[in-house]
Design a protein around this motif. Structure first.
Motif, PDB file in Angstrom:
ATOM      1  N   UNK A   1      59.098  64.337  68.453  1.00 53.06           N
ATOM      2  CA  UNK A   1      58.950  62.892  68.658  1.00 53.06           C
ATOM      3  C   UNK A   1      57.485  62.546  68.936  1.00 53.06           C
ATOM      4  N   UNK A   2      56.852  63.287  69.838  1.00 50.79           N
ATOM      5  CA  UNK A   2      55.456  63.006  70.193  1.00 50.79           C
ATOM      6  C   UNK A   2      54.536  63.218  68.995  1.00 50.79           C
ATOM      7  N   UNK A   3      54.763  64.290  68.242  1.00 50.62           N
ATOM      8  CA  UNK A   3      53.914  64.605  67.087  1.00 50.62           C
ATOM      9  C   UNK A   3      54.023  63.516  66.018  1.00 50.62           C
ATOM     10  N   UNK A   4      55.243  63.080  65.714  1.00 51.61           N
ATOM     11  CA  UNK A   4      55.422  62.070  64.679  1.00 51.61           C
ATOM     12  C   UNK A   4      55.042  60.678  65.170  1.00 51.61           C
ATOM     13  N   UNK A   5      55.193  60.421  66.466  1.00 48.62           N
ATOM     14  CA  UNK A   5      54.693  59.157  67.026  1.00 48.62           C
ATOM     15  C   UNK A   5      53.178  59.084  66.870  1.00 48.62           C
ATOM     16  N   UNK A   6      52.500  60.213  67.128  1.00 48.41           N
ATOM     17  CA  UNK A   6      51.033  60.235  66.987  1.00 48.41           C
ATOM     18  C   UNK A   6      50.623  60.011  65.536  1.00 48.41           C
ATOM     19  N   UNK A   7      51.428  60.535  64.587  1.00 53.67           N
ATOM     20  CA  UNK A   7      51.150  60.276  63.170  1.00 53.67           C
ATOM     21  C   UNK A   7      51.333  58.802  62.865  1.00 53.67           C
ATOM     22  N   UNK A   8      52.437  58.218  63.330  1.00 52.02           N
ATOM     23  CA  UNK A   8      52.686  56.798  63.087  1.00 52.02           C
ATOM     24  C   UNK A   8      51.593  55.925  63.660  1.00 52.02           C
TER      25      UNK A   8
ATOM     26  N   UNK B   1      46.069  61.437  54.428  1.00 53.93           N
ATOM     27  CA  UNK B   1      46.947  60.575  55.218  1.00 53.93           C
ATOM     28  C   UNK B   1      48.119  60.068  54.392  1.00 53.93           C
ATOM     29  N   UNK B   2      47.827  59.666  53.158  1.00 47.82           N
ATOM     30  CA  UNK B   2      48.874  59.146  52.286  1.00 47.82           C
ATOM     31  C   UNK B   2      49.906  60.211  51.981  1.00 47.82           C
ATOM     32  N   UNK B   3      49.458  61.422  51.669  1.00 45.31           N
ATOM     33  CA  UNK B   3      50.399  62.507  51.382  1.00 45.31           C
ATOM     34  C   UNK B   3      51.240  62.855  52.610  1.00 45.31           C
ATOM     35  N   UNK B   4      50.610  62.890  53.788  1.00 43.20           N
ATOM     36  CA  UNK B   4      51.355  63.187  55.008  1.00 43.20           C
ATOM     37  C   UNK B   4      52.411  62.125  55.264  1.00 43.20           C
ATOM     38  N   UNK B   5      52.041  60.850  55.070  1.00 42.36           N
ATOM     39  CA  UNK B   5      52.967  59.751  55.305  1.00 42.36           C
ATOM     40  C   UNK B   5      54.151  59.819  54.346  1.00 42.36           C
ATOM     41  N   UNK B   6      53.863  59.979  53.052  1.00 43.49           N
ATOM     42  CA  UNK B   6      54.927  59.973  52.044  1.00 43.49           C
ATOM     43  C   UNK B   6      55.815  61.206  52.174  1.00 43.49           C
ATOM     44  N   UNK B   7      55.209  62.370  52.409  1.00 42.79           N
ATOM     45  CA  UNK B   7      56.014  63.595  52.518  1.00 42.79           C
ATOM     46  C   UNK B   7      56.874  63.583  53.776  1.00 42.79           C
ATOM     47  N   UNK B   8      56.400  62.937  54.847  1.00 39.06           N
ATOM     48  CA  UNK B   8      57.191  62.857  56.075  1.00 39.06           C
ATOM     49  C   UNK B   8      58.432  61.997  55.864  1.00 39.06           C
ATOM     50  N   UNK B   9      58.289  60.924  55.093  1.00 37.66           N
ATOM     51  CA  UNK B   9      59.438  60.068  54.787  1.00 37.66           C
ATOM     52  C   UNK B   9      60.382  60.778  53.807  1.00 37.66           C
ATOM     53  N   UNK B  10      59.796  61.395  52.786  1.00 39.37           N
ATOM     54  CA  UNK B  10      60.612  62.094  51.773  1.00 39.37           C
ATOM     55  C   UNK B  10      61.387  63.249  52.383  1.00 39.37           C
ATOM     56  N   UNK B  11      60.871  63.826  53.482  1.00 34.32           N
ATOM     57  CA  UNK B  11      61.509  64.981  54.112  1.00 34.32           C
ATOM     58  C   UNK B  11      62.922  64.685  54.579  1.00 34.32           C
ATOM     59  N   UNK B  12      63.213  63.413  54.847  1.00 39.47           N
ATOM     60  CA  UNK B  12      64.564  63.042  55.274  1.00 39.47           C
ATOM     61  C   UNK B  12      65.591  63.485  54.242  1.00 39.47           C
ATOM     62  N   UNK B  13      65.206  63.475  52.962  1.00 37.12           N
ATOM     63  CA  UNK B  13      66.131  63.835  51.888  1.00 37.12           C
ATOM     64  C   UNK B  13      65.854  65.234  51.321  1.00 37.12           C
ATOM     65  N   UNK B  14      64.579  65.583  51.189  1.00 37.34           N
ATOM     66  CA  UNK B  14      64.245  66.852  50.531  1.00 37.34           C
ATOM     67  C   UNK B  14      64.544  68.064  51.405  1.00 37.34           C
ATOM     68  N   UNK B  15      64.276  67.966  52.701  1.00 43.36           N
ATOM     69  CA  UNK B  15      64.486  69.120  53.584  1.00 43.36           C
ATOM     70  C   UNK B  15      65.973  69.507  53.680  1.00 43.36           C
TER      71      UNK B  15
ATOM     72  N   UNK C   1      42.150  52.976  70.391  1.00 48.28           N
ATOM     73  CA  UNK C   1      41.510  53.514  71.593  1.00 48.28           C
ATOM     74  C   UNK C   1      42.238  54.753  72.109  1.00 48.28           C
ATOM     75  N   UNK C   2      43.544  54.745  72.007  1.00 48.49           N
ATOM     76  CA  UNK C   2      44.340  55.829  72.598  1.00 48.49           C
ATOM     77  C   UNK C   2      44.823  56.875  71.603  1.00 48.49           C
ATOM     78  N   UNK C   3      44.593  56.657  70.308  1.00 53.88           N
ATOM     79  CA  UNK C   3      45.047  57.615  69.292  1.00 53.88           C
ATOM     80  C   UNK C   3      44.521  59.026  69.532  1.00 53.88           C
ATOM     81  N   UNK C   4      43.222  59.199  69.858  1.00 56.49           N
ATOM     82  CA  UNK C   4      42.730  60.570  70.123  1.00 56.49           C
ATOM     83  C   UNK C   4      43.465  61.247  71.278  1.00 56.49           C
ATOM     84  N   UNK C   5      43.760  60.486  72.346  1.00 54.79           N
ATOM     85  CA  UNK C   5      44.471  61.052  73.492  1.00 54.79           C
ATOM     86  C   UNK C   5      45.892  61.453  73.100  1.00 54.79           C
ATOM     87  N   UNK C   6      46.573  60.579  72.349  1.00 56.50           N
ATOM     88  CA  UNK C   6      47.946  60.873  71.930  1.00 56.50           C
ATOM     89  C   UNK C   6      47.968  62.112  71.042  1.00 56.50           C
ATOM     90  N   UNK C   7      46.971  62.260  70.174  1.00 59.95           N
ATOM     91  CA  UNK C   7      46.911  63.439  69.305  1.00 59.95           C
ATOM     92  C   UNK C   7      46.681  64.716  70.114  1.00 59.95           C
TER      93      UNK C   7
END
Length: 284
Positions: A16-23, A100-114, A167-173
């Motif tokens: 959850x934390x990892x994907x929230x940081x991506x979002x 970034x685009x590939x990470x975003x699209x592959x993360x969404x596609x993973x719902x079906x492909x994985x 401002x907080x993205x680096x901390x969340x990552x």
């Protein structure tokens, strides 16, 4: 830490934390960018969705991995790019926007492909074992919740509070990285008996997958006429997977299936980091 605490608590929270940081780092423009880089995104996604899983299957057979570990290898190969791939692409002077685009699209596609590849791998490597029959429906729903929900929340926060997000993205990552390290070492500890019994074969298999995936994808990108920064982004995307997702999905079937992703999580920063350093000089 007991296996149940790791699987039921730490693993989902970490994902959850990892994907929230991506979002938090994404906007809708990152998805629209597929129109700007159609060839780069198409080649990158073909590598992620086809080449990487096929390499995983081939290596599982080559190293004669036990069935559960073989399925775990396929899950690893099928998992989308990780958030660290974007940072390493930036350090390598690669095309960070494409990454970034590939990470975003592959993360969404993973719902079906994985889950699809999990089902195919289970049927292939565990044919006839009723214990490992995969119920696709519940797994798709679980993956939907553990991937798209935190990703969507992160993007929503970014859209509603852009200044705070930037401002907080680096901390969340950094927090996400701490969780990633915790989950990798917790997985290694929880499955230490199985790991020590298969350390040589699993270690060589995942290291081979990492190096081959980066090398093959870079070669394909160059043959397709992509420039150095784009080829770098695609290669690193193939080298740095969201191993936490692979572990979370594997744990839905068998705890042993998390082992390849956990071991891969140790290797990938060294190999992908070395590749990023090498490409930094070439792309400068």
């Amino acid at each position: 830490m007991s296996d149940s605490v790791f699987i039921l608590v730490l693993l989902p929270i970490s994902l959850f934390v990892i994907l929230f940081s991506l979002g938090l780092a994404l906007t809708l423009d990152d998805f629209r960018r597929v129109v700007v880089y159609p060839r780069g995104v198409a080649i990158g996604m073909a590598n992620l969705l086809v080449i990487s899983p096929l390499l995983a299957v081939g290596l599982a057979l080559l190293f004669k991995l036990p069935p559960e570990l073989a399925v775990g290898m396929v899950l690893l190969g099928a998992s989308p790019g990780g958030t660290t791939a974007n940072m390493l692409t930036h350090l390598a002077k690669g095309d960070t926007a494409l990454s970034l685009t590939m990470t975003a699209i592959s993360s969404v596609a993973a719902v079906f492909t994985v889950p699809l590849l999990l089902d195919l791998a289970t049927q292939w490597f565990m044919a006839g074992d009723a214990q490992y029959t995969v119920a696709m429906g519940p797994i798709v729903v679980k993956i939907l919740l553990i991937t798209l929900l935190p990703l969507s929340i992160g993007m929503w926060v970014r859209s509603r509070a852009q200044a705070w997000s930037l401002r907080n993205e680096p901390l969340v990552k950094k927090i996400a990285m701490v969780f990633f390290v915790l989950v990798v070492f917790a997985a290694l500890w929880a499955e230490r008996e199985h790991i020590f019994g298969n350390l040589a074969s699993v270690g060589l298999a995942v290291l081979s997958l990492n190096v081959l995936a980066m090398g093959v994808s870079f070669g394909i990108a160059k043959l397709a006429g992509l420039d150095g920064p784009q080829s770098t982004a695609i290669s690193i995307e193939l080298g740095v997977h969201n191993t936490t997702l692979a572990m979370a999905v594997g744990a839905m079937v068998s705890a042993t299936m998390i082992i390849p992703a956990a071991v891969y999580g140790v290797f990938m920063f060294f190999t992908a980091g070395a590749f990023a350093k090498w490409m930094h000089a070439r792309n400068s």
